[in-house]
Each structure stands twice: as C-alpha cells, then as structure tokens.
Design an enzyme around this catalytic site. Structure first.
Site, PDB file in Angstrom:
ATOM      1  N   GLU A  95      -4.527   3.919   6.298  1.00 38.19           N
ATOM      2  CA  GLU A  95      -4.282   3.707   4.869  1.00 38.19           C
ATOM      3  C   GLU A  95      -4.823   4.905   4.090  1.00 38.19           C
ATOM      4  O   GLU A  95      -4.279   5.329   3.082  1.00 38.19           O
ATOM      5  CB  GLU A  95      -4.993   2.419   4.421  1.00 38.19           C
ATOM      6  CG  GLU A  95      -4.466   1.907   3.096  1.00 38.19           C
ATOM      7  CD  GLU A  95      -5.527   1.258   2.257  1.00 38.19           C
ATOM      8  OE1 GLU A  95      -6.131   1.965   1.432  1.00 38.19           O
ATOM      9  OE2 GLU A  95      -5.745   0.049   2.427  1.00 38.19           O
ATOM     10  N   SER A 106     -10.574   0.015   3.235  1.00 33.53           N
ATOM     11  CA  SER A 106      -9.788  -0.192   4.460  1.00 33.53           C
ATOM     12  C   SER A 106      -9.312   1.157   4.983  1.00 33.53           C
ATOM     13  O   SER A 106      -8.660   1.902   4.263  1.00 33.53           O
ATOM     14  CB  SER A 106      -8.549  -1.029   4.170  1.00 33.53           C
ATOM     15  OG  SER A 106      -8.908  -2.257   3.606  1.00 33.53           O
ATOM     16  N   ARG A 115       0.816  -1.222   0.000  1.00 31.88           N
ATOM     17  CA  ARG A 115       0.000   0.000   0.000  1.00 31.88           C
ATOM     18  C   ARG A 115       0.856   1.281   0.000  1.00 31.88           C
ATOM     19  O   ARG A 115       0.493   2.280   0.619  1.00 31.88           O
ATOM     20  CB  ARG A 115      -0.930   0.038   1.212  1.00 31.88           C
ATOM     21  CG  ARG A 115      -2.024  -0.993   1.182  1.00 31.88           C
ATOM     22  CD  ARG A 115      -2.953  -0.775  -0.020  1.00 31.88           C
ATOM     23  NE  ARG A 115      -4.193  -1.459   0.185  1.00 31.88           N
ATOM     24  CZ  ARG A 115      -4.374  -2.760  -0.084  1.00 31.88           C
ATOM     25  NH1 ARG A 115      -3.406  -3.477  -0.598  1.00 31.88           N
ATOM     26  NH2 ARG A 115      -5.547  -3.317   0.140  1.00 31.88           N
TER      27      ARG A 115
HETATM   28  N1  EPU Z   1     -11.344 -10.402   9.946  1.00 31.50           N
HETATM   29  C1  EPU Z   1     -12.113 -10.496  11.089  1.00 31.50           C
HETATM   30  N2  EPU Z   1     -13.020  -9.495  11.341  1.00 31.50           N
HETATM   31  C2  EPU Z   1     -13.195  -8.425  10.514  1.00 31.50           C
HETATM   32  C3  EPU Z   1     -12.395  -8.339   9.355  1.00 31.50           C
HETATM   33  C4  EPU Z   1     -11.478  -9.332   9.084  1.00 31.50           C
HETATM   34  O1  EPU Z   1     -11.982 -11.434  11.856  1.00 31.50           O
HETATM   35  O2  EPU Z   1     -14.011  -7.574  10.824  1.00 31.50           O
HETATM   36  C5  EPU Z   1     -10.401 -11.480   9.611  1.00 31.50           C
HETATM   37  C6  EPU Z   1     -10.939 -12.316   8.456  1.00 31.50           C
HETATM   38  O3  EPU Z   1     -11.781 -13.349   8.906  1.00 31.50           O
HETATM   39  C7  EPU Z   1      -9.680 -12.869   7.858  1.00 31.50           C
HETATM   40  C8  EPU Z   1      -8.674 -11.749   8.084  1.00 31.50           C
HETATM   41  O4  EPU Z   1      -9.190 -10.951   9.129  1.00 31.50           O
HETATM   42  O5  EPU Z   1      -9.219 -13.995   8.551  1.00 31.50           O
HETATM   43  C9  EPU Z   1      -8.433 -10.926   6.825  1.00 31.50           C
HETATM   44  O6  EPU Z   1      -9.652 -10.347   6.372  1.00 31.50           O
HETATM   45  P1  EPU Z   1      -9.935 -10.032   4.804  1.00 31.50           P
HETATM   46  O7  EPU Z   1      -9.679 -11.243   4.004  1.00 31.50           O
HETATM   47  O8  EPU Z   1     -11.265  -9.399   4.726  1.00 31.50           O
HETATM   48  O9  EPU Z   1      -8.790  -9.028   4.385  1.00 31.50           O
HETATM   49  P2  EPU Z   1      -8.119  -7.783   5.121  1.00 31.50           P
HETATM   50  O10 EPU Z   1      -6.718  -8.124   5.446  1.00 31.50           O
HETATM   51  O11 EPU Z   1      -8.985  -7.315   6.234  1.00 31.50           O
HETATM   52  C10 EPU Z   1      -7.157  -6.764   2.912  1.00 31.50           C
HETATM   53  C11 EPU Z   1      -7.148  -5.441   2.216  1.00 31.50           C
HETATM   54  C12 EPU Z   1      -8.474  -5.192   1.482  1.00 31.50           C
HETATM   55  C13 EPU Z   1      -8.673  -6.308   0.483  1.00 31.50           C
HETATM   56  C14 EPU Z   1      -8.669  -7.655   1.243  1.00 31.50           C
HETATM   57  C15 EPU Z   1      -8.744  -8.818   0.303  1.00 31.50           C
HETATM   58  C16 EPU Z   1      -5.616  -4.033   3.492  1.00 31.50           C
HETATM   59  C17 EPU Z   1      -5.484  -2.856   4.397  1.00 31.50           C
HETATM   60  N3  EPU Z   1      -6.872  -4.376   3.156  1.00 31.50           N
HETATM   61  O12 EPU Z   1      -8.139  -6.693   3.943  1.00 31.50           O
HETATM   62  O13 EPU Z   1      -8.357  -3.971   0.755  1.00 31.50           O
HETATM   63  O14 EPU Z   1      -9.893  -6.156  -0.217  1.00 31.50           O
HETATM   64  O15 EPU Z   1      -7.423  -7.795   1.988  1.00 31.50           O
HETATM   65  O16 EPU Z   1      -7.553  -8.960  -0.374  1.00 31.50           O
HETATM   66  O17 EPU Z   1      -4.609  -4.610   3.098  1.00 31.50           O
HETATM   67  C18 EPU Z   1      -8.831  -1.650   0.703  1.00 31.50           C
HETATM   68  O18 EPU Z   1      -7.612  -1.487   0.664  1.00 31.50           O
HETATM   69  O19 EPU Z   1      -9.641  -0.689   0.689  1.00 31.50           O
HETATM   70  C19 EPU Z   1      -9.340  -3.008   0.831  1.00 31.50           C
HETATM   71  C20 EPU Z   1     -10.629  -3.261   0.993  1.00 31.50           C
END
Ligand code: EPU
Length: 333
Positions: free
Chosen positions: A329, A233, A163
């Site tokens: 972010e 995010s 990012r």
């Molecule tokens: N999780 C929770 N509770 C929540 C959210 C997430 O327990 O409220 C857990 C999920 O169950 C999972 C882990 O956290 O085990 C990761 O969650 P997720 O797959 O939704 O991905 P993320 O790491 O929260 C990142 C990006 C997103 C992108 C997703 C999918 C960043 C800051 N965010 O989110 O990007 O869509 O991966 O690749 O790296 C964005 O940048 O605006 C964005 C949405």
C-alpha cells in the site's frame, strides 16, 4: 527562486523515520512558488513530498524535492443541512478532521487520526472503519507537473477504488494536488458505525463520539509514528476469487473475510501475516508491529532497504503458504 537547501536529510519528513538525503529541497507555501518549482528547468527530476506518511525511501533523491506546505481551510458553500469545505494540500489530515468536528460538521469522523496531509489523502482514497475519503469528496484542484496549469477533478473523474485513484494509476506523477473540497453534513449526519470494533467502543451516536472511539481503537492497535516509525498498513488487503476463497476457508475455517461482490472476497493481510507468526517479529531495527501485523515498523535506525527486505520476505512467505501476492500500500522509492 527562494531558499533551496542542498543535501537535506528527509528523516524528519517521513513517518517511517528512515534516513534519506535529497540533493535539493524547497518548501512551497503557495501556488506561485509551487508552479515556479515545477517549471524550474535547472532540475530534471522533481519529487513531490506531502506528509511523508505513506512512503518508504530506499535510496537518496536526486533533483529537487518539493514539499507541499500550502495552508488554509475555508467554507465555499453552505445551506441549512450541508457545507462544502476546501482545505489546502499542506494541512494535516487529522487536524483538519478535528476542525470539522469542532464546527459540528459530520462525514470525516471515521477517518480521524490517519497520518498524512490533505493533498495526499485522495491519491490512495484513505479509508478506515467503514468510510473512505471518496464518500465526502467533491473535487480537488491540481497543478500539472509539466505545464503548471491548474485543473479541477470532480468525483466522477478521479477513479476512486480500494486504496487507489487515477493519481496512483494513469495520472501517476503527472499532477500535484493543491486543495480538496469535501461535502459534509451540518445535521442529520449519516453515521457509519457498523465496523465491528467500532460498534463495541461507541458511547453516543454522533460524529464526535465516533471520532473518539476511532481514536481510542487506533491508539490501541496502531503505533504512533512519533514514537515508532511506520506508515500505517504496509500492504493492501488482498482480494481473491470465490474459487480461491473456498480453498482457503476449507483449510482455515476461522479466517476473517469480507465479501466484495458475488465473485470476489477480501482477506485481511494482517490476519495472514499474523498467522505466519510474524506479529512482533524483528530483523535488526525493522519489524512487524506487535498489535497489528499489517504494519511494518522502524524500531530506531532501520534503513529503507532493510524494511523493504523484510516486506519482500513476508510477501514470499505469504505467496508460498497462501498462494496470494500481497501488494504494497505504501509507495516505495
Ligand atoms: N487481524 C489479525 N491479526 C493482525 C491484524 C488483523 O488477526 O495482526 C485480523 C483482525 O482480528 C480482524 C481483521 O484481521 O479480524 C481485520 O483487522 P483490522 O480491523 O485491524 O483491519 P485491517 O483490514 O487489518 C484496514 C485498513 C486500516 C484501517 C482498518 C480499520 C487496509 C490495508 N488497512 O486494516 O488502514 O485502519 O482496516 O478500518 O485496508 C492504513 O491504511 O494505514 C490503515 C491503518
């Protein structure tokens, strides 16, 4: 200089949907207009506005707000297997992704439905479901803020990271991206389908099916800015040392994590915030999304400062309980 509007509301120009007025506003549709606006000495401060999807306004803007509205998509090079496509900065990211898929080009399918425009996508190296913009990036053209000169930056010059890029660090505020070139595949697509939830959702192994699966997951988990104001995010996923990770995992054995290298581990900020009980939390019209705790939302009339104050409260709680500093972010102004 063409149509400069005064005291314009930017509420419709930021996906958080917060109220913010700028002293002066111009929408530029080509490089000449952009250069004129950048070099206009009537205004000391210049603010560059792209898709408005990764920012939070907490105060009104003085000087001149320049909205980048350069449009156009063209094929600049191709052979039997690959194609280089150039998109102008004001093109909408998701519409561009759909266009590439309609042409049968692969490479951007995992990045479907990310809000924002072409010109701002490289600044934070947008990423989702195991793919980042840097994976297909060839180069981008920019105009220097101060001189109006054109520059081209190739992949090895933009310092992409998680990012981030040189446009968010050493060159912050110094260049305006005017177009971006991507190298995409015409056949033998390199499909990335390892990301947990994506694997489960996938019907067929081709770029269009991947995009459909990504769109379905995103629609389920992430709020549509047209319905509830948000900037995706709000925080970056923190990266902790192996030592700190060992301490955390002892207490929270269920904590999801991704190993980055031998000494660093990435923890999902969404999980941490969720763990603290913030999912679905509301403070006035500022809130935490009910399905993804990493996303802060505007339920109607929240101000930028109210959203920022909620973000700070979360940062403090996370530091107190996890000894982790969450970085935003989203860009705060
Ligand atoms: N999780 C929770 N509770 C929540 C959210 C997430 O327990 O409220 C857990 C999920 O169950 C999972 C882990 O956290 O085990 C990761 O969650 P997720 O797959 O939704 O991905 P993320 O790491 O929260 C990142 C990006 C997103 C992108 C997703 C999918 C960043 C800051 N965010 O989110 O990007 O869509 O991966 O690749 O790296 C964005 O940048 O605006 C964005 C949405």
């Amino acid at each position: 200089m063409k149509n400069i509007e005064q005291h314009k509301s930017l509420k419709a120009y930021n996906t958080f949907g917060v109220e913010c007025f700028c002293e002066n506003f111009i929408s530029v549709t080509n490089e000449i207009e952009l250069r004129d606006a950048l070099l206009n000495s009537d205004f000391k401060e210049k603010f560059i506005l792209g898709g408005g999807s990764n920012l939070l306004f907490t105060k009104n803007l003085s000087g001149l707000c320049i909205q980048i509205n350069l449009k156009g998509i063209s094929i600049v090079q191709e052979n039997e297997k690959e194609v280089v496509v150039e998109a102008q900065a004001g093109e909408n990211w998701h519409e561009f992704v759909l266009w590439t898929l309609d042409q049968g080009f692969g490479g951007l399918e995992n990045l479907a439905l990310i809000p924002g425009n072409i010109g701002t996508a490289p600044i934070q190296n947008i990423g989702a479901y195991g793919v980042e913009l840097k994976d297909s990036f060839v180069s981008c053209k920019t105009l220097d803020h101060k001189t109006g000169y054109e520059h081209t930056f190739s992949l090895d010059q933009v310092g992409f990271g998680y990012r981030t890029s040189i446009f968010k660090t050493t060159l912050k505020g110094k260049h305006v991206i005017t177009s971006v070139q991507f190298k995409l595949t015409k056949k033998e697509h390199l499909l990335k389908t390892d990301y947990g939830s994506l694997k489960d959702e996938l019907k067929e192994q081709n770029p269009k099916s991947i995009a459909e699966a990504v769109i379905a997951i995103r629609k389920r988990k992430l709020p549509d800015p047209a319905e509830i104001g948000n900037s995706g995010s709000f925080f970056k996923n923190p990266i902790v040392t192996e030592l700190d990770f060992q301490k955390l995992i002892k207490i929270h054995s269920e904590m999801p994590h991704y190993r980055i290298n031998i000494s660093e581990v990435k923890i999902p900020a969404g999980w941490i915030i969720d763990k603290l009980g913030y999912k679905g939390y509301k403070k006035g019209d500022a809130g935490v999304h009910k399905n993804q705790a990493l996303v802060l939302v505007n339920h109607g009339n929240a101000s930028g400062s109210e959203i920022l104050s909620l973000a700070k409260e979360i940062q403090e709680k996370v530091f107190e309980r996890f000894n982790i500093h969450l970085e935003t972010e989203v860009n705060i102004y």
